[in-house]
Motif scaffolding. Structure first.
Motif, mmCIF file in Angstrom:
data_model
loop_
_atom_site.group_PDB
_atom_site.id
_atom_site.type_symbol
_atom_site.label_atom_id
_atom_site.label_comp_id
_atom_site.label_asym_id
_atom_site.label_seq_id
_atom_site.Cartn_x
_atom_site.Cartn_y
_atom_site.Cartn_z
ATOM 1 N N ASN A 256 -12.030 -6.368 1.083
ATOM 2 C CA ASN A 256 -11.290 -6.063 2.313
ATOM 3 C C ASN A 256 -9.905 -5.478 2.045
ATOM 4 O OD1 ASN A 256 -13.358 -7.070 4.067
ATOM 5 N ND2 ASN A 256 -12.736 -9.128 3.458
ATOM 6 N N GLN A 257 -9.784 -4.773 0.934
ATOM 7 C CA GLN A 257 -8.521 -4.130 0.617
ATOM 8 C C GLN A 257 -8.740 -2.654 0.308
ATOM 9 O OE1 GLN A 257 -5.994 -6.090 -2.224
ATOM 10 N NE2 GLN A 257 -6.610 -8.135 -1.561
ATOM 11 N N GLY A 258 -7.637 -1.940 0.180
ATOM 12 C CA GLY A 258 -7.701 -0.548 -0.238
ATOM 13 C C GLY A 258 -7.886 -0.451 -1.737
ATOM 14 N N LEU A 259 -7.794 0.772 -2.245
ATOM 15 C CA LEU A 259 -7.996 1.002 -3.670
ATOM 16 C C LEU A 259 -6.652 0.976 -4.401
ATOM 17 C CD1 LEU A 259 -10.605 2.237 -2.322
ATOM 18 C CD2 LEU A 259 -10.746 3.660 -4.366
ATOM 19 N N GLN A 260 -6.674 0.376 -5.578
ATOM 20 C CA GLN A 260 -5.473 0.273 -6.410
ATOM 21 C C GLN A 260 -5.748 0.967 -7.732
ATOM 22 O OE1 GLN A 260 -4.463 -3.785 -7.275
ATOM 23 N NE2 GLN A 260 -2.679 -3.273 -8.494
ATOM 24 N N LEU A 261 -4.815 1.776 -8.192
ATOM 25 C CA LEU A 261 -5.007 2.496 -9.447
ATOM 26 C C LEU A 261 -4.932 1.540 -10.630
ATOM 27 C CD1 LEU A 261 -5.291 5.314 -10.814
ATOM 28 C CD2 LEU A 261 -2.798 5.294 -11.025
ATOM 29 N N LEU A 262 -5.979 1.567 -11.477
ATOM 30 C CA LEU A 262 -5.992 0.777 -12.703
ATOM 31 C C LEU A 262 -5.380 1.552 -13.860
ATOM 32 C CD1 LEU A 262 -9.449 -0.990 -13.213
ATOM 33 C CD2 LEU A 262 -7.205 -2.061 -13.109
ATOM 34 N N ASP B 86 0.799 -1.217 0.000
ATOM 35 C CA ASP B 86 0.000 0.000 0.000
ATOM 36 C C ASP B 86 0.832 1.266 0.000
ATOM 37 O OD1 ASP B 86 -2.238 -1.788 2.030
ATOM 38 O OD2 ASP B 86 -2.679 -1.115 0.006
ATOM 39 N N ALA B 87 1.864 1.304 -0.830
ATOM 40 C CA ALA B 87 2.647 2.504 -1.112
ATOM 41 C C ALA B 87 3.149 3.199 0.135
ATOM 42 C CB ALA B 87 1.825 3.484 -1.948
ATOM 43 N N GLY B 88 3.596 2.465 1.164
ATOM 44 C CA GLY B 88 4.168 3.099 2.338
ATOM 45 C C GLY B 88 3.172 3.871 3.163
ATOM 46 N N SER C 127 -10.976 21.859 -16.517
ATOM 47 C CA SER C 127 -10.215 20.708 -16.996
ATOM 48 C C SER C 127 -10.051 19.696 -15.872
ATOM 49 C CB SER C 127 -8.845 21.153 -17.487
ATOM 50 O OG SER C 127 -8.971 22.007 -18.596
ATOM 51 N N VAL C 128 -10.105 18.426 -16.250
ATOM 52 C CA VAL C 128 -10.062 17.377 -15.233
ATOM 53 C C VAL C 128 -9.036 16.316 -15.569
ATOM 54 C CG1 VAL C 128 -12.478 17.677 -14.568
ATOM 55 C CG2 VAL C 128 -11.877 16.045 -16.378
ATOM 56 N N TYR C 129 -8.661 15.589 -14.527
ATOM 57 C CA TYR C 129 -7.950 14.329 -14.671
ATOM 58 C C TYR C 129 -8.946 13.228 -14.317
ATOM 59 C CZ TYR C 129 -3.689 17.198 -14.344
ATOM 60 O OH TYR C 129 -2.706 18.133 -14.541
ATOM 61 N N LEU C 130 -8.813 12.075 -14.957
ATOM 62 C CA LEU C 130 -9.754 10.983 -14.754
ATOM 63 C C LEU C 130 -9.026 9.713 -14.369
ATOM 64 C CD1 LEU C 130 -11.824 11.873 -17.865
ATOM 65 C CD2 LEU C 130 -12.777 11.817 -15.568
ATOM 66 N N PHE C 131 -9.648 8.938 -13.497
ATOM 67 C CA PHE C 131 -9.011 7.753 -12.943
ATOM 68 C C PHE C 131 -10.015 6.603 -12.834
ATOM 69 C CE2 PHE C 131 -5.328 10.138 -11.412
ATOM 70 C CZ PHE C 131 -5.850 11.418 -11.273
ATOM 71 N N TRP C 132 -9.507 5.401 -12.932
ATOM 72 C CA TRP C 132 -10.233 4.208 -12.533
ATOM 73 C C TRP C 132 -9.403 3.496 -11.465
ATOM 74 C CZ3 TRP C 132 -15.004 2.320 -13.286
ATOM 75 C CH2 TRP C 132 -15.773 2.825 -14.349
ATOM 76 N N TYR C 133 -10.096 3.174 -10.366
ATOM 77 C CA TYR C 133 -9.485 2.407 -9.285
ATOM 78 C C TYR C 133 -10.242 1.087 -9.140
ATOM 79 C CZ TYR C 133 -6.694 6.314 -7.436
ATOM 80 O OH TYR C 133 -5.774 7.320 -7.262
ATOM 81 N N TYR D 159 -12.858 3.911 6.708
ATOM 82 C CA TYR D 159 -12.113 5.144 6.495
ATOM 83 C C TYR D 159 -10.799 4.845 5.791
ATOM 84 C CZ TYR D 159 -15.468 7.336 9.568
ATOM 85 O OH TYR D 159 -16.637 7.813 10.107
ATOM 86 N N PHE D 160 -10.550 5.595 4.723
ATOM 87 C CA PHE D 160 -9.317 5.423 3.958
ATOM 88 C C PHE D 160 -8.495 6.702 3.982
ATOM 89 C CE2 PHE D 160 -9.634 1.303 2.109
ATOM 90 C CZ PHE D 160 -10.996 1.048 1.998
#
Lengths: 114, 114
Positions: free
Chosen positions: B41-47, A1-3, B30-36, A89-90
């Motif tokens: 039971n885990q955190g979010l990971q960038l796709l 999890d990136a530190g 202007s925006v940046y766009l992301f998919w996670y 909470y994240f």
């Protein structure tokens, strides 16, 4: 999890008690965030920090406060917990430059307020 | 104000079939766009991410997305899914000139069946 380390990972508390969640990073990133995740809402921003002692409110900040006395630590406090604050909470971190505005997330803290 | 709409809360699909998860956003800047992606039971990971340049963005695990400015969409696609792709997927937008704050959609639960 990136530190990124969130503590505790799980907590059960009673209505009216104060609760503090901790986020610790080892990446020396400038920006830190607290989100809450609830079914049907995705993640919503509670508070964020853009430097030591520099914080601001997000979209769901009522009932929460934060502090950042060191670059690596961002604390989220529920002054008097309510059942509506039961959530996951994240913590997230990001930086500019080569990190290209990407946020990295911790593993989360599951909080139950009874 | 920015907002993100994920058009499907759940998407069931058979293994090796193609899949598209739809995301629309609204913003006056202007925006940046992301998919996670979030596994149980885990955190979010960038796709993957769109910051600028080519509108077709490739990410990890064989996913890709296309930024369509005229339709304000950023749909996620994969030509052949695996059981291991079963997870919740979040589309998010941030203000290109701000503090990297993310606005998330409500999420799409992808269920891949054998």
């Amino acid at each position: 999890d990136a530190g990124i380390t969130q503590s505790p990972r799980h907590k059960v508390t009673e209505t009216g008690t104060p609760v503090t969640l901790r986020c610790h990073q080892t990446e020396n990133h400038r920006y830190m965030y607290w989100y809450r995740q609830d079914p049907g809402h995705g993640l919503r921003l509670i508070h964020y920090s853009y430097g030591v002692k520099d914080t601001d409110k997000g979209e769901v900040s009522d009932g929460y406060s934060v502090s950042r006395s060191k670059t690596e630590d961002f604390l989220l406090t529920l002054e008097s917990a309510t059942s509506s604050q039961t959530s996951v909470y994240f913590c997230a971190i990001s930086d500019r430059g080569s990190a290209k505005n990407i946020q990295y997330f911790g593993a989360g803290t599951r909080l139950s307020v009874l | 104000a920015q907002s993100v709409t994920q058009l499907d809360s759940q998407v069931p699909v058979f293994e090796e079939a193609p899949v598209e998860l739809r995301c629309n956003y609204s913003s006056s800047v202007s925006v940046y766009l992301f998919w996670y992606v979030q596994y149980p039971n885990q955190g979010l990971q960038l796709l993957l991410k769109y910051l600028s340049g080519s509108t077709l963005v490739k990410g990890i695990n064989g996913f890709e997305a296309e930024f369509n400015k005229s339709q304000t969409s950023f749909h996620l696609r994969k030509p052949s899914v695996h059981i291991s792709d079963t997870a919740e997927y979040f589309c998010a937008v941030s203000d290109a000139g701000g503090y990297n704050k993310l606005i998330f959609g409500a999420g799409t639960r992808l269920a891949v069946h054998p």
